[in-house]
Design an enzyme around this catalytic site. Structure first.
Site, PDB file in Angstrom:
ATOM      1  N   ASP A  77      -1.667  -1.305   6.200  1.00  0.00           N
ATOM      2  CA  ASP A  77      -1.626  -0.450   7.387  1.00  0.00           C
ATOM      3  C   ASP A  77      -3.087  -0.353   7.885  1.00  0.00           C
ATOM      4  O   ASP A  77      -3.538  -0.183   9.141  1.00  0.00           O
ATOM      5  CB  ASP A  77      -1.194   1.055   7.362  1.00  0.00           C
ATOM      6  CG  ASP A  77      -2.054   1.896   6.589  1.00  0.00           C
ATOM      7  OD1 ASP A  77      -2.624   2.814   7.116  1.00  0.00           O
ATOM      8  OD2 ASP A  77      -1.963   1.848   5.239  1.00  0.00           O
ATOM      9  N   ASP A 137      -0.390   5.066   0.699  1.00  0.00           N
ATOM     10  CA  ASP A 137      -0.561   6.094   1.815  1.00  0.00           C
ATOM     11  C   ASP A 137      -0.878   5.082   3.284  1.00  0.00           C
ATOM     12  O   ASP A 137      -1.492   4.364   3.319  1.00  0.00           O
ATOM     13  CB  ASP A 137      -1.988   6.574   1.723  1.00  0.00           C
ATOM     14  CG  ASP A 137      -2.091   7.386   0.297  1.00  0.00           C
ATOM     15  OD1 ASP A 137      -1.247   7.923   0.089  1.00  0.00           O
ATOM     16  OD2 ASP A 137      -2.994   7.420  -0.439  1.00  0.00           O
ATOM     17  N   ASP A 145       0.920  -1.012  -0.121  1.00  0.00           N
ATOM     18  CA  ASP A 145       0.077   0.087  -0.117  1.00  0.00           C
ATOM     19  C   ASP A 145       0.655   1.225  -0.087  1.00  0.00           C
ATOM     20  O   ASP A 145       2.073   1.176   0.395  1.00  0.00           O
ATOM     21  CB  ASP A 145      -0.869  -0.042   1.295  1.00  0.00           C
ATOM     22  CG  ASP A 145      -1.767   1.194   1.486  1.00  0.00           C
ATOM     23  OD1 ASP A 145      -2.452   1.371   0.359  1.00  0.00           O
ATOM     24  OD2 ASP A 145      -1.643   1.860   2.429  1.00  0.00           O
TER      25      ASP A 145
END
Length: 310
Positions: free
Chosen positions: A198, A30, A28
């Site tokens: 995250d 961001d 990922d």
């Protein structure tokens, strides 16, 4: 219009550097490679503003509107030239302090590294160019949505990768990559898929991974704990590099592969909140180091196989 169009939904290397076919890493963007959300940086300063963005985010979380529908409104609210948007990124983004070294590790080991994101490719590419330099950034493949951006910055139009409520089905993109790599492996074997994330919005991609890394203390880790999902916690990409090195050193990638399973995915997936600054994670790190001092993540997470309930 500056047209950042895709050719097809086919994943192709952004460079000529030869890579392995038996392993692939997806990450990922961001909140993972960068601690902040690129969209939030732009929306809050050059678009709808933080207050409206939070209201729109709430509509996603409540299920009132789809991620794609709300995202299209947010990106459409922007009025900023592309070069100016990159200045905002340079000022407000913070990169994981060990990411650059991790990527060099991937290059040395000939491991294909892919950014997989619900963001816009020209923004992601521009940010990587700024923080890593063009020569390094061009070795990173980006799997995301594209965009048309007018020269004066008054129009930002998303070109969605997939015709779905999410706009980009990350699980489908990883399946496509796995299928491509499998063609180069003997006996129809599948490559080892590693994913780093995250937040809960990473679950569509995480569900396809053989090895899952979840940033310590954030929502993806919490979700994994709540649903008994195997994962390895990380604080920076140095932790990921250490564990991937151990996987390679084992000489047996098959050991770390797991049967395809269904990971429970929430019906509504919203924009993630800003990840905490590294200095705000000091106390959490110390506690986790103490908890893990007696065991290795790989030994504890992957010594046996577990079944994840549908």
């Amino acid at each position: 219009m500056v047209n950042y169009t895709r050719t097809k939904n086919i994943i192709t290397p952004a460079h000529d550097h030869p890579t392995r076919k038996d392993i692939a890493i997806f990450s990922d963007f961001d909140g993972t490679i960068f601690m902040q959300d690129t969209g939030h940086v732009l929306f809050d300063r050059h678009g709808c503003g933080a207050e409206t963005r939070e209201k729109l985010d709430g509509q996603i979380n409540s299920g009132e509107r789809s991620f794609r529908d709300v995202s299209e409104e947010m990106w459409g609210s922007l009025n900023v030239k592309f070069d100016k948007s990159m200045e905002a990124m340079n000022e407000h983004l913070e990169i994981d302090p060990d990411f650059a070294e991790f990527h060099e590790f991937c290059v040395r080991e000939s491991i294909p590294f892919n950014v997989i994101s619900a963001g816009l490719k020209p923004v992601l590419r521009g940010v990587l160019n700024q923080f890593l330099g063009h020569q390094t950034a061009k070795r990173i493949d980006i799997i995301s949505n594209d965009a048309e951006i007018s020269e004066d910055g008054s129009q930002w139009k998303v070109l969605w990768r997939h015709d779905s409520k999410l706009g980009h089905d990350k699980s489908l993109s990883i399946k496509e990559c796995r299928s491509q790599l499998r063609k180069h492996l003997p006996g129809g074997k599948s490559p080892l898929i590693i994913f780093c994330g995250d937040g809960v919005s990473d679950l569509p991609a995480a569900r396809e991974a053989d090895v899952l890394f979840a940033r310590a203390g954030l929502r993806l880790e919490e979700y994994c704990k709540e649903h008994n999902i195997e994962y390895i916690p990380y604080e920076t990409f140095a932790d990921i590099e250490r564990e991937v090195s151990r996987i390679l050193d084992s000489g047996d990638l098959e050991r770390f592969k797991k049967p395809q399973h269904r990971m429970p995915v929430p019906s509504s997936l919203g924009f993630r909140k800003h990840a905490p600054k590294f200095l705000q994670q000091v106390d959490t790190r110390k506690a986790r180091r103490a908890d893990k001092a007696h065991m290795s993540p790989l030994d504890s997470r992957f010594s046996k196989s577990i079944t994840i309930a549908p």
